[in-house]
Design a protein around this motif. Structure first.
Motif, PDB file in Angstrom:
ATOM      1  N   ILE A  53       0.868  -1.182   0.000  1.00 35.11           N
ATOM      2  CA  ILE A  53       0.000   0.000   0.000  1.00 35.11           C
ATOM      3  C   ILE A  53       0.905   1.231   0.000  1.00 35.11           C
ATOM      4  N   ILE A  54       0.610   2.142  -0.910  1.00 38.48           N
ATOM      5  CA  ILE A  54       1.374   3.395  -0.928  1.00 38.48           C
ATOM      6  C   ILE A  54       0.399   4.502  -0.536  1.00 38.48           C
ATOM      7  N   ILE A  55       0.748   5.242   0.488  1.00 34.80           N
ATOM      8  CA  ILE A  55      -0.113   6.344   0.914  1.00 34.80           C
ATOM      9  C   ILE A  55       0.488   7.649   0.396  1.00 34.80           C
ATOM     10  N   VAL A  56      -0.316   8.451  -0.310  1.00 42.52           N
ATOM     11  CA  VAL A  56       0.168   9.753  -0.791  1.00 42.52           C
ATOM     12  C   VAL A  56      -0.679  10.873  -0.191  1.00 42.52           C
ATOM     13  N   ALA A  57      -0.035  11.942   0.208  1.00 46.61           N
ATOM     14  CA  ALA A  57      -0.731  13.070   0.838  1.00 46.61           C
ATOM     15  C   ALA A  57       0.260  14.213   1.027  1.00 46.61           C
ATOM     16  N   CYS A  58      -0.236  15.329   1.550  1.00 45.49           N
ATOM     17  CA  CYS A  58       0.606  16.481   1.881  1.00 45.49           C
ATOM     18  C   CYS A  58       0.278  16.950   3.297  1.00 45.49           C
ATOM     19  N   GLY A  59       1.236  17.591   3.935  1.00 45.79           N
ATOM     20  CA  GLY A  59       1.005  18.279   5.205  1.00 45.79           C
ATOM     21  C   GLY A  59       0.460  17.375   6.299  1.00 45.79           C
ATOM     22  N   THR A  60      -0.566  17.882   6.972  1.00 48.60           N
ATOM     23  CA  THR A  60      -1.178  17.140   8.070  1.00 48.60           C
ATOM     24  C   THR A  60      -1.712  15.781   7.600  1.00 48.60           C
ATOM     25  N   SER A  61      -2.269  15.752   6.393  1.00 47.50           N
ATOM     26  CA  SER A  61      -2.802  14.490   5.870  1.00 47.50           C
ATOM     27  C   SER A  61      -1.672  13.472   5.690  1.00 47.50           C
ATOM     28  N   ILE A  94       7.851   3.465  -8.836  1.00 47.95           N
ATOM     29  CA  ILE A  94       7.544   2.112  -9.297  1.00 47.95           C
ATOM     30  C   ILE A  94       6.163   1.750  -8.764  1.00 47.95           C
ATOM     31  N   ILE A  95       5.227   1.600  -9.672  1.00 49.17           N
ATOM     32  CA  ILE A  95       3.839   1.303  -9.282  1.00 49.17           C
ATOM     33  C   ILE A  95       3.381   0.105 -10.103  1.00 49.17           C
ATOM     34  N   SER A  96       2.676  -0.821  -9.475  1.00 46.05           N
ATOM     35  CA  SER A  96       2.154  -1.937 -10.267  1.00 46.05           C
ATOM     36  C   SER A  96       0.687  -2.162  -9.943  1.00 46.05           C
ATOM     37  N   LYS A  97       0.062  -3.055 -10.692  1.00 42.58           N
ATOM     38  CA  LYS A  97      -1.377  -3.284 -10.486  1.00 42.58           C
ATOM     39  C   LYS A  97      -1.652  -4.048  -9.191  1.00 42.58           C
ATOM     40  N   ASP A  98      -0.619  -4.561  -8.546  1.00 43.75           N
ATOM     41  CA  ASP A  98      -0.815  -5.200  -7.243  1.00 43.75           C
ATOM     42  C   ASP A  98      -0.708  -4.200  -6.092  1.00 43.75           C
ATOM     43  N   ASP A  99      -0.478  -2.934  -6.443  1.00 47.16           N
ATOM     44  CA  ASP A  99      -0.371  -1.906  -5.402  1.00 47.16           C
ATOM     45  C   ASP A  99      -1.712  -1.231  -5.199  1.00 47.16           C
ATOM     46  N   ILE A 100      -1.960  -0.876  -3.950  1.00 51.68           N
ATOM     47  CA  ILE A 100      -3.096  -0.004  -3.683  1.00 51.68           C
ATOM     48  C   ILE A 100      -2.523   1.340  -3.260  1.00 51.68           C
ATOM     49  N   VAL A 101      -3.006   2.390  -3.885  1.00 48.63           N
ATOM     50  CA  VAL A 101      -2.574   3.728  -3.484  1.00 48.63           C
ATOM     51  C   VAL A 101      -3.718   4.348  -2.695  1.00 48.63           C
ATOM     52  N   ILE A 102      -3.416   4.784  -1.481  1.00 46.95           N
ATOM     53  CA  ILE A 102      -4.419   5.490  -0.680  1.00 46.95           C
ATOM     54  C   ILE A 102      -4.049   6.971  -0.669  1.00 46.95           C
ATOM     55  N   ALA A 103      -4.946   7.808  -1.167  1.00 44.80           N
ATOM     56  CA  ALA A 103      -4.704   9.253  -1.167  1.00 44.80           C
ATOM     57  C   ALA A 103      -5.520   9.858  -0.032  1.00 44.80           C
ATOM     58  N   ILE A 104      -4.860  10.659   0.797  1.00 45.26           N
ATOM     59  CA  ILE A 104      -5.556  11.278   1.928  1.00 45.26           C
ATOM     60  C   ILE A 104      -5.586  12.791   1.724  1.00 45.26           C
ATOM     61  N   SER A 105      -6.765  13.378   1.820  1.00 46.68           N
ATOM     62  CA  SER A 105      -6.886  14.831   1.659  1.00 46.68           C
ATOM     63  C   SER A 105      -8.162  15.351   2.301  1.00 46.68           C
ATOM     64  N   GLN A 106      -8.023  16.314   3.165  1.00 47.80           N
ATOM     65  CA  GLN A 106      -9.198  16.945   3.764  1.00 47.80           C
ATOM     66  C   GLN A 106     -10.019  17.629   2.678  1.00 47.80           C
ATOM     67  N   SER A 107      -9.384  18.556   1.958  1.00 49.69           N
ATOM     68  CA  SER A 107     -10.105  19.376   0.975  1.00 49.69           C
ATOM     69  C   SER A 107     -10.500  18.572  -0.260  1.00 49.69           C
ATOM     70  N   GLY A 108      -9.688  17.589  -0.586  1.00 52.76           N
ATOM     71  CA  GLY A 108      -9.911  16.847  -1.826  1.00 52.76           C
ATOM     72  C   GLY A 108      -9.502  17.645  -3.054  1.00 52.76           C
ATOM     73  N   GLU A 109      -8.787  18.758  -2.842  1.00 51.32           N
ATOM     74  CA  GLU A 109      -8.420  19.620  -3.970  1.00 51.32           C
ATOM     75  C   GLU A 109      -6.915  19.838  -4.088  1.00 51.32           C
ATOM     76  N   THR A 110      -6.122  19.241  -3.232  1.00 55.04           N
ATOM     77  CA  THR A 110      -4.679  19.489  -3.231  1.00 55.04           C
ATOM     78  C   THR A 110      -4.043  19.041  -4.556  1.00 55.04           C
ATOM     79  N   ALA A 111      -3.406  20.011  -5.232  1.00 59.51           N
ATOM     80  CA  ALA A 111      -2.930  19.772  -6.604  1.00 59.51           C
ATOM     81  C   ALA A 111      -1.952  18.592  -6.687  1.00 59.51           C
ATOM     82  N   ASP A 112      -0.985  18.545  -5.792  1.00 61.73           N
ATOM     83  CA  ASP A 112       0.022  17.475  -5.867  1.00 61.73           C
ATOM     84  C   ASP A 112      -0.602  16.100  -5.604  1.00 61.73           C
TER      85      ASP A 112
END
Ligand code: F6R
Length: 366
Positions: A53-61, A94-112
């Motif tokens: 699992i790869i978690i992507v986010a910015c700041g507090t998230s 390196i990302i593959s189809k066996d990976d799950i990416v979890i994106a965390i964002s309060q606003s849901g608008e963070t560009a990165d």
């Protein structure tokens, strides 16, 4: 609109018991021994077969993501990596189809974070979102997801979004752990019962307001501040430091307590406040010896301890007591006094806590 509070931030800090209950609603069925999450249930094979699992986010998230790493690895035994969305998107990951990416964002608008999701999807990963704002860009771009249901967060400094993000991550980690057979039914049930108690324990922590105000008055003019924690509370130390710098403009750094002797200890003298998270169970003895190292260099210790603690009380200049809980859930409690401390210090310094300089609630440009 501020519900009788001086600032949105203070209101939102105090909303946390209800916000966490709202995150649980319909999901945490503790008495039935079930965690129900449609978006996880509907994709359960993907979750159970995920190699990583790869978690992507910015700041507090991103800090919530780090707590998520500890939770998911502890309970579900799935390897987790936590990435700043801005770094992930530009380094040919390196990302593959066996990976799950979890994106965390309060606003849901963070560009990165949004760009990181698009990249992960283009590379075949399944992308799951943890957002607060319903219908936001990230919520729409992800393959599936779970809302935090924290309600609107107006203060620029994130508070209830952080604790509810951790709440969602706890539910996912426990659910996967149980389904993967890593967590027996009886252990799983014990954790669910304990999770159920978290909102009332947060309410208890919120009552120590006046003590925290007194500590704030003593240290409000400090030019620097260090935050230390280990394990589940290392990300809380990072988050505590971020809260202080963004609203009070005091330079603060968070560190894993053991990293002290690899550099930051050189900063310690009688004028340096050091906030240490020293709850029982979480590598307690190790943290106690870190506290002794700071004390012998005359640093001022503000310790977050478990109710009834006697050892740290002897050494620390100030202690803030929180109720006992499972080690994995302590971030939901230890975060609260750090939010309040930053809030009171910022108010005493005359800062605009709800709208700190140079900051925006939604960072829609990279
Ligand atoms: C800190 C803060 C920021 C945000 C970051 C990500 O208090 O508010 O660090 O956490 O900009 O924002 P979201 O969660 O909206 O993606």
């Amino acid at each position: 609109e501020k519900g009788g509070y001086d600032h949105f931030m203070l209101k939102e800090i105090h909303e946390q018991p209800n916000a966490i209950s709202d995150t649980y609603r319909g999901r945490l069925l503790a008495d039935k021994g079930i965690i129900k999450m449609g978006s996880v249930d509907n994709n359960i094979t993907k979750f159970l077969n995920a190699k990583r699992i790869i978690i992507v986010a910015c700041g507090t998230s991103w800090h919530a993501g780090l707590v998520g790493e500890y939770l998911i690895e502890e309970f579900a035994r799935i390897p987790v990596e936590v990435e700043y969305a801005s770094e992930f998107r530009y380094r040919n990951p390196i990302i593959s189809k066996d990976d799950i990416v979890i994106a965390i964002s309060q606003s849901g608008e963070t560009a990165d974070t949004l760009a990181a999701i698009k990249l992960a999807k283009a590379n075949g990963a399944f992308v799951f979102g943890i957002c607060n704002v319903v219908g936001s860009s990230i919520a729409r771009e992800t393959n599936s997801g779970a809302y935090t249901h924290a309600g609107p967060e107006i203060g620029v400094a994130s508070t209830k979004a952080f604790t509810t993000q951790i709440t969602v991550l706890s539910l996912i980690a426990l659910k996967l752990g149980n389904l993967k057979g890593e967590l027996s039914n009886s252990k799983f049930n014990n954790y669910l019962q304990e999770l159920k108690l978290i909102p009332s324990k947060v309410t208890e922590v919120l009552k120590i307001n006046t003590e925290i105000e007194k500590i704030a008055a003593i240290y409000k003019d400090a030019p620097n501040c260090l935050y230390l924690g280990r394990g589940f509370n290392f990300p809380v130390a990072l988050e505590g430091a971020l809260k202080l710098k963004e609203i009070s403009y005091i330079h603060a750094e968070g560190y894993p307590a053991a990293e002290m002797k690899h550099g930051p200890i050189a900063l310690i003298d009688a004028s340096m406040p050091v906030i240490v998270i020293a709850t029982k169970k979480g590598h307690y003895e190790k943290v106690v010896s870190n506290i002794q190292e700071i004390k012998s260099r005359k640093g001022k210790i503000i310790a977050i301890v478990t109710k009834g603690d006697t050892v740290v009380k002897e050494i620390a200049d100030h202690v803030i007591e929180i109720p006992e809980t499972e080690e994995a859930f302590t971030p939901l409690l230890t975060t609260i006094p750090l939010q309040l401390l930053s809030y009171y210090i910022a108010v005493m310094r005359g800062c605009n806590v709800d709208q700190p300089r140079n900051l925006a609630k939604s960072v829609t440009v990279e």
